[in-house]
Scaffold this active site. Structure first.
Site, PDB file in Angstrom:
ATOM      1  N   ARG A  62       0.829  -1.210   0.000  1.00  0.00           N
ATOM      2  CA  ARG A  62       0.000   0.000   0.000  1.00  0.00           C
ATOM      3  C   ARG A  62       0.859   1.254   0.000  1.00  0.00           C
ATOM      4  NH1 ARG A  62      -2.878   0.791   4.673  1.00  0.00           N
ATOM      5  NH2 ARG A  62      -4.101   2.421   3.643  1.00  0.00           N
ATOM      6  N   HIS A  66       0.274   4.240  -2.461  1.00  0.00           N
ATOM      7  CA  HIS A  66      -0.080   5.567  -1.955  1.00  0.00           C
ATOM      8  C   HIS A  66       0.971   6.601  -2.329  1.00  0.00           C
ATOM      9  CE1 HIS A  66      -3.305   4.494   1.260  1.00  0.00           C
ATOM     10  NE2 HIS A  66      -3.426   3.757   0.177  1.00  0.00           N
ATOM     11  N   VAL A  70       0.008  10.146  -5.444  1.00  0.00           N
ATOM     12  CA  VAL A  70      -0.056  11.537  -5.002  1.00  0.00           C
ATOM     13  C   VAL A  70       0.839  12.440  -5.857  1.00  0.00           C
ATOM     14  CG1 VAL A  70       0.231  13.119  -3.058  1.00  0.00           C
ATOM     15  CG2 VAL A  70      -0.677  10.819  -2.693  1.00  0.00           C
ATOM     16  N   ASN A  94      -3.125   7.325   5.297  1.00  0.00           N
ATOM     17  CA  ASN A  94      -1.767   6.798   5.449  1.00  0.00           C
ATOM     18  C   ASN A  94      -1.393   6.468   6.894  1.00  0.00           C
ATOM     19  OD1 ASN A  94      -1.107   6.861   2.723  1.00  0.00           O
ATOM     20  ND2 ASN A  94      -0.424   8.993   2.809  1.00  0.00           N
ATOM     21  N   HIS A 192      -6.130  -6.157  -2.591  1.00  0.00           N
ATOM     22  CA  HIS A 192      -6.951  -6.263  -1.383  1.00  0.00           C
ATOM     23  C   HIS A 192      -7.038  -7.697  -0.878  1.00  0.00           C
ATOM     24  CE1 HIS A 192      -9.275  -2.237  -2.176  1.00  0.00           C
ATOM     25  NE2 HIS A 192      -8.022  -2.065  -1.810  1.00  0.00           N
ATOM     26  N   ASP A 243      -9.524 -10.276   3.236  1.00  0.00           N
ATOM     27  CA  ASP A 243      -9.657 -11.572   2.568  1.00  0.00           C
ATOM     28  C   ASP A 243      -9.656 -12.640   3.662  1.00  0.00           C
ATOM     29  OD1 ASP A 243      -9.559 -13.827   1.023  1.00  0.00           O
ATOM     30  OD2 ASP A 243      -7.743 -13.297  -0.068  1.00  0.00           O
ATOM     31  N   ASP A 251      -3.063 -14.209  -3.022  1.00  0.00           N
ATOM     32  CA  ASP A 251      -3.727 -15.215  -3.846  1.00  0.00           C
ATOM     33  C   ASP A 251      -4.884 -14.568  -4.603  1.00  0.00           C
ATOM     34  OD1 ASP A 251      -5.874 -14.974  -2.001  1.00  0.00           O
ATOM     35  OD2 ASP A 251      -5.042 -16.571  -0.749  1.00  0.00           O
TER      36      ASP A 251
END
Length: 324
Positions: A62, A66, A70, A94, A192, A243, A251
Site C-alpha cells: 500500500r 499511496h 499523489v 496513510n 486487497h 480476505d 492469492d
C-alpha cells in the site's frame, strides 16, 4: 478569461505529458554499474522483517501505491512532517501504513555499499515487489532510476488517493488521469487480497448506506450480519480481514469474494458494475486466477512509472524520512 483558461489547460497537459516522458528514463538494471547488489541488499531487508511479521507485506504494498498516486513514485510518502508543513504520511489514509523501518534498513545497508546512489523511491518499488513475492505472490522485474522528491503535502494525499467509497466512474477517472487503464484498476484492486481494514472504511454499508439507517443492497446480507458481530456503529478501532482466512497470503481469493458481493468496500463492489471489470473478476474465477499473477506484475510496473523524477530532477536522499 477564456485565453487564461486555455493557457492553464495547456500547462496542465504539458505537465502530464512531461511526467510520462520522464518515466522512459527508468530501466531494469539501472544500477548495474553503480550499485550492482541493490536488489540483493533490498531483498535481505525485506526477508529480515516480513519473514518474522508477514502482516507487514500489505502495508508495504500500500505504501508504494499511496506514494505513486499523489506526486508520482518519488518517495514523498516516506517524508516526515516539518514545523511548517504536514506531510503525506499524516493523511488519514496513510496513518495505517507500517513498515517504514524496512525501507530505512534497506537504505542504511545500501548507503554502506553505494553511498548516495540509490533513491528511496526505487527502494520502495523494490520492497513492494519483494514483500509480495515473499508471501507466495508473483515477482516481476522493476525498472529503476527514480529520484526522490523534495515535497510532501498532507492535503494532496487527502485529495488524490482513491478511497474505499469511490464508485467506478470516480475510480476510472482517478486511474485514467495517471495513465492507468481500466484493466490496471481491476488488477491492482486484487491487492486487497492482503491485509485488514478498519470498520469505519465500510461501516456505512452496514448501518447507514443512504442516510436512512439502511444496509447496502449490493453487499451480501448474510455477510453484513457476520460483519456486524465485529463492527459496531461508529467503530473506529476494530479491524477486519479483507480476505478472510488468507489475508497474509497473496492469492486470487479476492475475486471470489467480490463475485459473491463480499468485498468490504464500495470500491470493491463497483467492479461488478462495469462490464470490463466484471468480466475480469469472473475470468479469474473460471480460470482459477490463471493470469492474475502475471497481470499484477505488469500493472505494478505501469503504476511504478507514474510521475517519476529522473536524470537531474529531485535528489537522492541520505535518509528517506528527510530531504537533504
Amino acid at each position: 478569461m477564456a485565453t487564461l483558461n486555455l493557457f492553464s489547460v495547456f500547462i496542465i497537459y504539458f505537465a502530464i505529458v512531461l511526467r510520462f516522458v520522464n518515466s522512459q528514463g527508468l530501466e531494469v538494471g539501472f544500477y548495474k554499474k553503480t550499485c550492482p547488489n541493490v536488489e540483493k541488499i533490498v531483498k535481505k531487508a525485506v526477508v529480515d522483517y516480513v519473514s518474522i511479521a508477514p502482516t507487514l507485506a500489505a502495508p508495504l504494498l500500500r505504501m508504494h501505491f499511496h506514494d505513486c498516486f499523489v506526486r508520482g513514485c518519488d518517495g514523498s510518502v516516506l517524508l516526515n512532517s516539518t514545523k511548517s508543513n504536514q506531510a503525506e504520511k499524516d493523511a488519514i489514509a496513510n496513518l495505517s501504513l507500517r513498515g517504514f523501518q524496512v525501507i530505512d534498513a534497506a537504505k542504511s545497508a545500501l548507503e554502506k555499499q553505494c553511498l548516495g546512489v540509490v533513491s528511496c523511491a526505487d527502494i520502495l518499488a523494490l520492497v513492494a515487489r519483494d514483500a509480495v513475492s515473499l508471501i507466495n505472490g508473483p515477482t516481476w522485474q522493476v525498472p529503476l532510476g527514480r529520484r526522490d522528491g523534495r515535497v510532501s503535502i498532507l492535503s494532496e494525499a487527502t485529495t488524490n488517493l482513491p478511497t474505499p467509497f469511490d464508485n467506478f466512474t470516480t475510480l476510472k477517472t482517478r486511474f485514467g488521469s495517471l495513465g492507468l487503464s481500466v484493466k490496471d484498476l481491476v488488477v491492482l484492486s486484487g491487492g486487497h487480497t492482503l491485509g485488514v481494514s478498519h470498520c469505519f472504511s465500510f461501516g456505512s454499508r452496514m448501518y447507514n448506506f443512504t442516510g436512512k439507517g439502511d444496509m447496502d443492497p449490493n453487499m451480501d446480507q448474510k455477510y453484513i450480519a457476520q460483519l456486524k458481530t465485529k463492527c459496531k456503529p461508529n467503530d473506529v478501532t476494530t479491524t477486519v480481514e479483507m480476505d478472510p482466512g488468507s489475508f497474509k497470503t497473496f492469492d486470487t481469493d479476492y475475486y471470489n469474494l467480490v463475485s459473491k458481493r463480499r468485498g468490504l468496500f464500495v470500491s470493491d463492489a463497483t467492479l461488478l458494475t462495469n462490464k470490463q471489470t466484471k468480466d475480469y473478476v469472473l475470468a479469474q474465477l473460471s480460470s482459477r486466477g490463471s493470469t492474475f499473477f502475471e497481470d499484477f506484475g505488469v500493472s505494478m510496473v505501469n503504476m511504478g512509472k507514474i510521475g517519476v523524477l529522473t536524470d537531474k530532477s529531485g535528489e537522492i536522499r541520505k535518509k528517506c524520512a528527510f530531504i537533504n
